[in-house]
Design a protein around this motif. Structure first.
Motif, PDB file in Angstrom:
ATOM      1  N   ARG A 170      -7.958   7.657  -0.462  1.00 21.68           N
ATOM      2  CA  ARG A 170      -9.289   6.964  -0.618  1.00 21.68           C
ATOM      3  C   ARG A 170      -9.646   7.145   0.973  1.00 21.68           C
ATOM      4  NH1 ARG A 170     -10.303   3.457  -5.417  1.00 21.68           N
ATOM      5  NH2 ARG A 170      -8.220   3.956  -6.390  1.00 21.68           N
ATOM      6  N   ARG A 212      -4.394  -5.755   2.981  1.00 24.93           N
ATOM      7  CA  ARG A 212      -4.414  -4.268   2.862  1.00 24.93           C
ATOM      8  C   ARG A 212      -5.558  -3.677   2.913  1.00 24.93           C
ATOM      9  NH1 ARG A 212      -2.547  -3.103  -3.364  1.00 24.93           N
ATOM     10  NH2 ARG A 212      -4.116  -4.083  -4.554  1.00 24.93           N
ATOM     11  N   GLY A 255     -16.036  -3.085   0.865  1.00 23.38           N
ATOM     12  CA  GLY A 255     -15.899  -1.604   0.853  1.00 23.38           C
ATOM     13  C   GLY A 255     -16.798  -0.869   0.101  1.00 23.38           C
ATOM     14  N   GLN A 256     -16.995  -1.336  -0.852  1.00 21.28           N
ATOM     15  CA  GLN A 256     -17.744  -0.624  -1.865  1.00 21.28           C
ATOM     16  C   GLN A 256     -19.128  -0.478  -1.468  1.00 21.28           C
ATOM     17  OE1 GLN A 256     -17.115  -0.775  -5.978  1.00 21.28           O
ATOM     18  NE2 GLN A 256     -15.000  -0.439  -5.716  1.00 21.28           N
ATOM     19  N   ARG A 283     -14.149  10.654   2.721  1.00 17.63           N
ATOM     20  CA  ARG A 283     -15.090  10.821   1.367  1.00 17.63           C
ATOM     21  C   ARG A 283     -16.615  10.259   1.841  1.00 17.63           C
ATOM     22  NH1 ARG A 283     -14.011   7.061  -2.914  1.00 17.63           N
ATOM     23  NH2 ARG A 283     -12.889   5.724  -1.486  1.00 17.63           N
ATOM     24  N   ILE A 284     -16.648   9.743   2.666  1.00 17.35           N
ATOM     25  CA  ILE A 284     -18.236   9.496   2.900  1.00 17.35           C
ATOM     26  C   ILE A 284     -18.601  10.702   3.888  1.00 17.35           C
ATOM     27  CG2 ILE A 284     -19.735   8.257   4.726  1.00 17.35           C
ATOM     28  CD1 ILE A 284     -17.833   5.698   4.304  1.00 17.35           C
ATOM     29  N   CYS A 298     -20.186  -0.246  14.681  1.00 14.97           N
ATOM     30  CA  CYS A 298     -19.892   1.171  14.513  1.00 14.97           C
ATOM     31  C   CYS A 298     -20.992   2.025  14.956  1.00 14.97           C
ATOM     32  CB  CYS A 298     -19.280   1.540  12.869  1.00 14.97           C
ATOM     33  SG  CYS A 298     -17.832   0.599  12.742  1.00 14.97           S
ATOM     34  N   ASN A 343     -10.439   4.484  11.869  1.00 19.00           N
ATOM     35  CA  ASN A 343     -11.846   4.207  12.064  1.00 19.00           C
ATOM     36  C   ASN A 343     -11.694   3.305  13.425  1.00 19.00           C
ATOM     37  OD1 ASN A 343     -14.293   2.776  12.427  1.00 19.00           O
ATOM     38  ND2 ASN A 343     -14.422   2.256  10.284  1.00 19.00           N
ATOM     39  N   ALA A 402     -15.003   6.865   9.640  1.00 21.01           N
ATOM     40  CA  ALA A 402     -14.801   5.907   8.899  1.00 21.01           C
ATOM     41  C   ALA A 402     -13.947   6.491   7.723  1.00 21.01           C
ATOM     42  CB  ALA A 402     -15.956   4.932   8.410  1.00 21.01           C
ATOM     43  N   ASN A 403     -14.421   7.375   7.168  1.00 14.00           N
ATOM     44  CA  ASN A 403     -13.696   7.706   5.680  1.00 14.00           C
ATOM     45  C   ASN A 403     -14.212   9.291   5.418  1.00 14.00           C
ATOM     46  OD1 ASN A 403     -13.278   8.201   2.796  1.00 14.00           O
ATOM     47  ND2 ASN A 403     -13.412   6.001   2.502  1.00 14.00           N
ATOM     48  N   TRP A 452      -2.290   6.283  -1.476  1.00 10.70           N
ATOM     49  CA  TRP A 452      -3.415   5.535  -1.675  1.00 10.70           C
ATOM     50  C   TRP A 452      -4.616   5.607  -0.390  1.00 10.70           C
ATOM     51  CZ3 TRP A 452      -7.125   1.948   0.415  1.00 10.70           C
ATOM     52  CH2 TRP A 452      -7.954   1.562  -0.658  1.00 10.70           C
ATOM     53  N   HIS A 508     -19.716   9.109  12.355  1.00 10.49           N
ATOM     54  CA  HIS A 508     -18.706   8.143  12.589  1.00 10.49           C
ATOM     55  C   HIS A 508     -17.573   8.285  11.750  1.00 10.49           C
ATOM     56  CE1 HIS A 508     -16.779   4.282  12.655  1.00 10.49           C
ATOM     57  NE2 HIS A 508     -17.148   3.894  11.566  1.00 10.49           N
ATOM     58  N   THR A 552       1.159  -1.296  -0.024  1.00  9.47           N
ATOM     59  CA  THR A 552       0.073   0.008  -0.058  1.00  9.47           C
ATOM     60  C   THR A 552       0.977   1.262  -0.064  1.00  9.47           C
ATOM     61  OG1 THR A 552      -1.960   0.916   1.154  1.00  9.47           O
ATOM     62  CG2 THR A 552      -0.322   0.068   2.561  1.00  9.47           C
TER      63      THR A 552
HETATM   64  O1  UT7 Z   1     -16.963   1.500  10.171  1.00  8.47           O
HETATM   65  C1  UT7 Z   1     -17.361   0.504   9.139  1.00  8.47           C
HETATM   66  C2  UT7 Z   1     -17.914   1.199   8.046  1.00  8.47           C
HETATM   67  N1  UT7 Z   1     -16.750   1.090   7.034  1.00  8.47           N
HETATM   68  C3  UT7 Z   1     -16.510   1.978   5.776  1.00  8.47           C
HETATM   69  O2  UT7 Z   1     -17.160   3.051   5.971  1.00  8.47           O
HETATM   70  C4  UT7 Z   1     -15.787   1.380   4.803  1.00  8.47           C
HETATM   71  C5  UT7 Z   1     -16.458   1.970   3.499  1.00  8.47           C
HETATM   72  N2  UT7 Z   1     -15.683   1.919   2.337  1.00  8.47           N
HETATM   73  C6  UT7 Z   1     -14.620   2.584   1.984  1.00  8.47           C
HETATM   74  O3  UT7 Z   1     -14.209   3.317   2.816  1.00  8.47           O
HETATM   75  C7  UT7 Z   1     -13.774   2.421   0.782  1.00  8.47           C
HETATM   76  O4  UT7 Z   1     -14.739   1.381  -0.186  1.00  8.47           O
HETATM   77  C8  UT7 Z   1     -12.402   1.575   1.107  1.00  8.47           C
HETATM   78  C9  UT7 Z   1     -11.641   2.760   1.574  1.00  8.47           C
HETATM   79  C10 UT7 Z   1     -12.506   0.580   1.939  1.00  8.47           C
HETATM   80  C11 UT7 Z   1     -11.900   1.316  -0.263  1.00  8.47           C
HETATM   81  O5  UT7 Z   1     -11.897   2.430  -1.305  1.00  8.47           O
HETATM   82  P1  UT7 Z   1     -12.544   1.930  -2.629  1.00  8.47           P
HETATM   83  O6  UT7 Z   1     -12.152   3.322  -3.378  1.00  8.47           O
HETATM   84  O7  UT7 Z   1     -13.919   1.443  -2.468  1.00  8.47           O
HETATM   85  O8  UT7 Z   1     -11.395   0.958  -3.220  1.00  8.47           O
HETATM   86  P2  UT7 Z   1     -11.650  -0.675  -3.896  1.00  8.47           P
HETATM   87  O9  UT7 Z   1     -12.091  -1.491  -2.872  1.00  8.47           O
HETATM   88  O10 UT7 Z   1     -12.606  -0.414  -5.005  1.00  8.47           O
HETATM   89  O11 UT7 Z   1     -10.064  -0.876  -4.382  1.00  8.47           O
HETATM   90  C12 UT7 Z   1      -9.846  -0.107  -5.605  1.00  8.47           C
HETATM   91  C13 UT7 Z   1      -8.477  -0.758  -5.841  1.00  8.47           C
HETATM   92  C14 UT7 Z   1      -8.244  -1.966  -5.918  1.00  8.47           C
HETATM   93  O12 UT7 Z   1      -7.212  -2.509  -7.024  1.00  8.47           O
HETATM   94  P3  UT7 Z   1      -7.907  -2.687  -8.313  1.00  8.47           P
HETATM   95  O13 UT7 Z   1      -8.722  -4.046  -8.355  1.00  8.47           O
HETATM   96  O14 UT7 Z   1      -8.398  -1.644  -8.826  1.00  8.47           O
HETATM   97  O15 UT7 Z   1      -6.532  -3.080  -9.100  1.00  8.47           O
HETATM   98  C15 UT7 Z   1      -7.897  -2.668  -4.661  1.00  8.47           C
HETATM   99  O16 UT7 Z   1      -7.213  -3.817  -4.819  1.00  8.47           O
HETATM  100  O17 UT7 Z   1      -7.511  -0.461  -4.656  1.00  8.47           O
HETATM  101  C16 UT7 Z   1      -6.881  -1.762  -4.441  1.00  8.47           C
HETATM  102  N3  UT7 Z   1      -6.411  -1.557  -2.600  1.00  8.47           N
HETATM  103  C17 UT7 Z   1      -5.579  -1.180  -2.313  1.00  8.47           C
HETATM  104  N4  UT7 Z   1      -4.441  -0.403  -2.980  1.00  8.47           N
HETATM  105  C18 UT7 Z   1      -3.432   0.077  -2.178  1.00  8.47           C
HETATM  106  C19 UT7 Z   1      -7.246  -1.895  -1.735  1.00  8.47           C
HETATM  107  N5  UT7 Z   1      -6.921  -1.521  -0.633  1.00  8.47           N
HETATM  108  C20 UT7 Z   1      -5.655  -0.900  -0.937  1.00  8.47           C
HETATM  109  C21 UT7 Z   1      -4.587  -0.388  -0.138  1.00  8.47           C
HETATM  110  N6  UT7 Z   1      -3.343   0.065  -0.762  1.00  8.47           N
HETATM  111  N7  UT7 Z   1      -4.514  -0.387   1.284  1.00  8.47           N
END
Ligand code: UT7
Length: 324
Positions: free
Chosen positions: A36, A150, A216-217, A256-257, A111, A281, A253-254, A32, A251, A28
């Motif tokens: 994100r 990650r 996550g999405q 962007r949220i 949460c 978080n 968490a993010n 990133w 809460h 990571t």
């Molecule tokens: O408190 C509970 C509530 N939880 C939340 O609120 C979490 C809500 N979700 C999120 O905050 C976001 O969905 C995340 C931060 C978890 C992820 O962000 P995203 O923009 O949805 O990323 P993604 O899961 O679509 O992943 C995009 C890319 C993927 O690679 P490919 O498939 O595009 O090649 C992942 O493998 O990012 C990759 N990826 C990472 N890259 C570098 C996932 N984690 C990491 C990382 N470092 N740590």
């Protein structure tokens, strides 16, 4: 009778892990994680238990509110990461702070736990059963995270926050809370149990099931839809206009949220304080930690209208509008 928060406290473990450090262990980068999520660092409990952190936060909240531990009639601890099934963390807190008159129990709503606990406390106060309740959110999520994954390990942190809630003429003006168990699979942690008996040669409770697993999405989409919705509902329920709201404590968490919620509500981002950059978080602890920071900075003034909203595993979500 309403429920007023009369004191806040928090405790964060000393050990800090930055994004750069994490990038040495998993594939990571600071870039990133920051873009994100907004997270830059997190605190990790090194030796401290969820119960010890809860007790420290609780003592600070009691001190801040000028309430003695003997006056507390009930303790609710919201957590999803306690080390043991029983006794409850609430009973551990009771012992640590000497709240000899208090009933005590833990509450599990991930949460959303702090909001559910606050709403529960309000129900007891409104019914005239209790007048002084201690509410704590405490988490050692570093124990539940797969440090080789990650997609989750970069998100979470450890800490505890607490508030003293008291019967008062002014305070909680309204709340809503929801759950949708049919979507539970998008965010799970099956625990660390390793059953020692075997069936058909298979061991129950595989280690890989035991860590936090998240789509996550899906969680993101759920949060940006349901949080503004429940905030709108609590505004409607209480009859307050958005313009009257001084702060929205969401809460953490993010970022962007949180920004997306601000945009959907057509409210300025400045009304949405954040500390997830520092702590990640921290689940049930995130809102009371943030409340404590803002309270101690003097950013919360008696009479301010504030909205709190939590969301997370279950799925669960909730909002409350209160007069500070
Ligand atoms: O408190 C509970 C509530 N939880 C939340 O609120 C979490 C809500 N979700 C999120 O905050 C976001 O969905 C995340 C931060 C978890 C992820 O962000 P995203 O923009 O949805 O990323 P993604 O899961 O679509 O992943 C995009 C890319 C993927 O690679 P490919 O498939 O595009 O090649 C992942 O493998 O990012 C990759 N990826 C990472 N890259 C570098 C996932 N984690 C990491 C990382 N470092 N740590």
């Amino acid at each position: 009778m309403k429920t007023r928060i009369t004191g806040t406290g928090s405790y964060l473990p000393e050990k800090i892990i930055s994004n750069e450090e994490l990038a040495q262990w998993v594939d990571t980068s600071d870039e990133w994680i920051s873009t994100r999520t907004g997270i830059k660092k997190r605190r990790i409990a090194a030796g401290e238990t969820a119960g010890e952190m809860a007790a420290r936060a609780a003592k600070r909240a009691l001190e801040n509110s000028g309430t003695s531990s003997e006056q507390i009639q009930m303790i609710i601890v919201a957590t999803c990461s306690k080390e043991q099934c029983f006794p409850s963390l609430a009973c551990q807190v009771q012992k640590a702070i000497g709240a000899v008159s208090a009933a005590a129990f833990d509450l599990s709503a991930a949460c959303s736990g702090f909001l559910y606990a606050l709403n529960t406390a309000h129900a007891y106060i409104r019914a005239g059963i209790y007048e002084k309740i201690l509410i704590v959110g405490t988490e050692v999520l570093s124990d539940l995270v797969d440090w080789t994954d990650r997609s989750t390990c970069v998100l979470f942190g450890d800490g505890a926050g607490a508030v003293v809630a008291e019967a008062s003429e002014e305070g909680m003006d309204g709340f809503v809370q929801y759950a949708d168990g049919s979507k539970g699979e998008v965010l799970t942690c099956k625990g660390r149990s390793r059953k020692k008996f075997f069936q058909d040669g298979e061991e129950d409770g595989k280690p890989e099931d035991s860590y936090i697993s998240m789509n996550g999405q899906e969680v993101f989409k759920f949060a940006v839809k349901k949080v503004p919705e429940c905030i709108e509902q609590v505004l409607e329920q209480t009859g307050y206009e958005k313009e009257k709201i001084r702060w929205y404590f969401l809460h953490q968490a993010n970022s962007r949220i949180i920004r997306s919620v601000a945009k959907r509500l057509e409210e300025p981002e400045e009304k949405f304080p954040m500390n997830l950059m520092e702590y990640g978080n921290t689940s049930a602890a995130s809102i009371p930690i943030l409340l404590d920071e803002m309270n101690r900075k003097g950013e919360l003034v008696r009479g301010d209208k504030v909205i709190l909203s939590g969301f997370g595993a279950g799925l669960t979500w909730a909002a409350a509008l209160l007069t500070w």
